[in-house]
Design a protein around this motif. Structure first.
Motif, PDB file in Angstrom:
ATOM      1  N   GLU A 118       0.842  -1.190   0.000  1.00 42.01           N
ATOM      2  CA  GLU A 118       0.000   0.000   0.000  1.00 42.01           C
ATOM      3  C   GLU A 118       0.881   1.244   0.000  1.00 42.01           C
ATOM      4  N   HIS A 119       0.595   2.203  -0.870  1.00 47.94           N
ATOM      5  CA  HIS A 119       1.342   3.452  -0.903  1.00 47.94           C
ATOM      6  C   HIS A 119       0.961   4.342   0.283  1.00 47.94           C
ATOM      7  N   ARG A 120       1.937   5.042   0.836  1.00 52.99           N
ATOM      8  CA  ARG A 120       1.647   6.044   1.876  1.00 52.99           C
ATOM      9  C   ARG A 120       0.713   7.107   1.314  1.00 52.99           C
ATOM     10  N   ILE A 121       1.108   7.673   0.192  1.00 52.59           N
ATOM     11  CA  ILE A 121       0.312   8.663  -0.521  1.00 52.59           C
ATOM     12  C   ILE A 121      -0.055   8.027  -1.859  1.00 52.59           C
ATOM     13  N   PRO A 122      -1.306   8.134  -2.307  1.00 54.85           N
ATOM     14  CA  PRO A 122      -1.715   7.441  -3.532  1.00 54.85           C
ATOM     15  C   PRO A 122      -0.797   7.756  -4.720  1.00 54.85           C
TER      16      PRO A 122
ATOM     17  N   SER B 227      16.964   6.278  -3.960  1.00 55.36           N
ATOM     18  CA  SER B 227      16.704   7.151  -5.109  1.00 55.36           C
ATOM     19  C   SER B 227      15.272   6.967  -5.609  1.00 55.36           C
ATOM     20  N   ARG B 228      14.336   7.377  -4.786  1.00 60.60           N
ATOM     21  CA  ARG B 228      12.927   7.351  -5.157  1.00 60.60           C
ATOM     22  C   ARG B 228      12.271   8.593  -4.579  1.00 60.60           C
ATOM     23  N   SER B 229      11.109   8.921  -5.080  1.00 60.87           N
ATOM     24  CA  SER B 229      10.393  10.082  -4.577  1.00 60.87           C
ATOM     25  C   SER B 229       9.504   9.679  -3.402  1.00 60.87           C
ATOM     26  N   GLN B 230       8.960  10.670  -2.710  1.00 58.33           N
ATOM     27  CA  GLN B 230       8.083  10.380  -1.575  1.00 58.33           C
ATOM     28  C   GLN B 230       6.776   9.717  -2.004  1.00 58.33           C
ATOM     29  N   LEU B 231       6.396   9.846  -3.268  1.00 53.38           N
ATOM     30  CA  LEU B 231       5.170   9.221  -3.763  1.00 53.38           C
ATOM     31  C   LEU B 231       5.398   7.767  -4.175  1.00 53.38           C
ATOM     32  N   ASP B 232       6.642   7.307  -4.121  1.00 54.66           N
ATOM     33  CA  ASP B 232       6.953   5.912  -4.432  1.00 54.66           C
ATOM     34  C   ASP B 232       7.013   5.040  -3.186  1.00 54.66           C
ATOM     35  N   VAL B 233       6.927   5.651  -1.999  1.00 54.11           N
ATOM     36  CA  VAL B 233       7.049   4.896  -0.751  1.00 54.11           C
ATOM     37  C   VAL B 233       5.786   4.072  -0.523  1.00 54.11           C
TER      38      VAL B 233
ATOM     39  N   SER C 158      -8.809  10.470   4.672  1.00 57.06           N
ATOM     40  CA  SER C 158      -7.623  10.279   3.836  1.00 57.06           C
ATOM     41  C   SER C 158      -6.346  10.555   4.627  1.00 57.06           C
ATOM     42  N   VAL C 159      -6.364  11.592   5.446  1.00 59.81           N
ATOM     43  CA  VAL C 159      -5.203  11.953   6.254  1.00 59.81           C
ATOM     44  C   VAL C 159      -4.899  10.861   7.280  1.00 59.81           C
ATOM     45  N   VAL C 160      -5.939  10.352   7.945  1.00 61.08           N
ATOM     46  CA  VAL C 160      -5.739   9.293   8.934  1.00 61.08           C
ATOM     47  C   VAL C 160      -5.190   8.031   8.278  1.00 61.08           C
ATOM     48  N   ARG C 161      -5.687   7.697   7.089  1.00 61.48           N
ATOM     49  CA  ARG C 161      -5.160   6.528   6.373  1.00 61.48           C
ATOM     50  C   ARG C 161      -3.661   6.671   6.130  1.00 61.48           C
ATOM     51  N   ALA C 162      -3.239   7.853   5.640  1.00 62.96           N
ATOM     52  CA  ALA C 162      -1.825   8.081   5.367  1.00 62.96           C
ATOM     53  C   ALA C 162      -1.005   8.025   6.653  1.00 62.96           C
ATOM     54  N   ALA C 163      -1.542   8.565   7.751  1.00 61.52           N
ATOM     55  CA  ALA C 163      -0.825   8.549   9.028  1.00 61.52           C
ATOM     56  C   ALA C 163      -0.669   7.125   9.549  1.00 61.52           C
ATOM     57  N   LEU C 164      -1.722   6.341   9.463  1.00 65.20           N
ATOM     58  CA  LEU C 164      -1.638   4.956   9.921  1.00 65.20           C
ATOM     59  C   LEU C 164      -0.639   4.158   9.090  1.00 65.20           C
ATOM     60  N   MET C 165      -0.644   4.376   7.766  1.00 68.21           N
ATOM     61  CA  MET C 165       0.305   3.658   6.920  1.00 68.21           C
ATOM     62  C   MET C 165       1.745   4.064   7.223  1.00 68.21           C
ATOM     63  N   THR C 166       1.958   5.335   7.556  1.00 65.67           N
ATOM     64  CA  THR C 166       3.300   5.783   7.921  1.00 65.67           C
ATOM     65  C   THR C 166       3.764   5.100   9.196  1.00 65.67           C
TER      66      THR C 166
END
Length: 289
Positions: free
Chosen positions: A18-22, A52-58, A105-113
């Motif tokens: 699952e991506h942190r950010i879509p 060597s990846r962007s933050q959207l690849d995490v 959406s914010v909570v989903r990203a926080a939980l995944m982090t």
């Protein structure tokens, strides 16, 4: 089948990443050229590592395919237009009818982090289950937002918790999405008292730099503060995103080390020059609101 349980639904079925950010948001955002990760345990900062990846690849594994491709994706799709316009500083407002979709959406990203960085000690397991069952920000969760002049502060996400080994306490997750800076607090082991204490201290220390946007009285629109966006730099963020400095007034740790190859590559350049030279510009404008 897989032996490990999905942290959201408990399923042991096939797991996905699952991506942190879509990933679908990638064309709309500024992208950093490298993600640097650093871990600190009991005040000792470990050696940094770079990728060597962007933050959207995490992305992180262990999430079942049904959650990943189902309700989690739907949450981000519902908030996409508002979140991207906030990130690009094309709006400062969240209308009353969009507050809950944005918070989901914010909570989903926080939980995944927190899930992806759980090797520092733990992750807010009860909050995952409650979020799955209710589709609402978990009990005792707090969300803060503000704007910064520095693109994607804590780009790949920062996760702090206290205490590490004893029960109770709080989790704090923070990240930048372009100009938008977000902090989310969760109870650790159900300790809502400590989470509330961290949130109260953050409100006082932020002095208007960040606005508490959840919990939020029903029916009210939100306006995110921007008048001091120039002040939300690395030093200030360090003081707002570490729990012991917030609770006990300790000096925050400063994560200013980079891998040797990164230091050599960027030697002699200011932070502003680095942004201008290496950050990839968006290729699309955010969707119309």
């Amino acid at each position: 089948m897989c032996d490990a349980e999905c942290p959201f639904c408990g399923s042991r079925k096939k797991k996905t990443r699952e991506h942190r950010i879509p990933k679908s948001w990638k064309p709309y955002l500024h992208l950093v050229p490298e993600v640097v990760s650093t871990v600190a345990v009991k005040g000792v900062i470990g050696d940094p590592s770079g990728s060597s990846r962007s933050q959207l690849d995490v992305q992180y594994g262990g999430i079942c395919a049904e959650c990943n491709n189902g309700w989690l994706r739907e949450l981000d799709e519902a908030a996409m237009a508002r979140m991207l316009n906030l990130a690009r500083f094309m709006t400062q407002e969240i209308p009353a009818g969009e507050v809950l979709p944005v918070m989901r959406s914010v909570v989903r990203a926080a939980l995944m982090t927190a899930w992806g960085k759980r090797d520092i000690g733990a992750y807010p397991a009860a909050s995952f289950v409650e979020f799955f069952e209710t589709r609402l920000p978990p009990s005792g969760a707090y969300v803060f937002m503000g704007f910064t002049d520095w693109f994607s502060m804590h780009a790949a996400g920062h996760h702090a918790l206290w205490p590490v080994e004893e029960p109770g306490g709080a989790h704090l997750v923070s990240w930048g999405l372009d100009r938008l800076f977000i902090v989310v607090i969760f109870p650790k082991d159900g300790d809502q008292v400590s989470a509330t204490e961290v949130a109260s201290s953050l409100r006082k220390r932020a002095k208007g730099l960040l606005k508490q946007v959840w919990p939020n009285p029903t029916g009210r629109r939100l306006k995110i503060p921007s008048q001091n966006a120039h002040r939300i730099d690395r030093e200030v963020v360090s003081g707002l995103t570490q729990i012991k400095p917030l609770l006990f007034g300790e000096e925050p740790l400063v994560f200013n080390l980079d891998p040797d190859r990164t230091t050599a590559r960027y030697d002699g350049m200011s932070e502003r020059e680095l942004i201008d030279t290496y950050v990839t510009r968006p290729s699309k404008r955010p969707p119309e609101l």
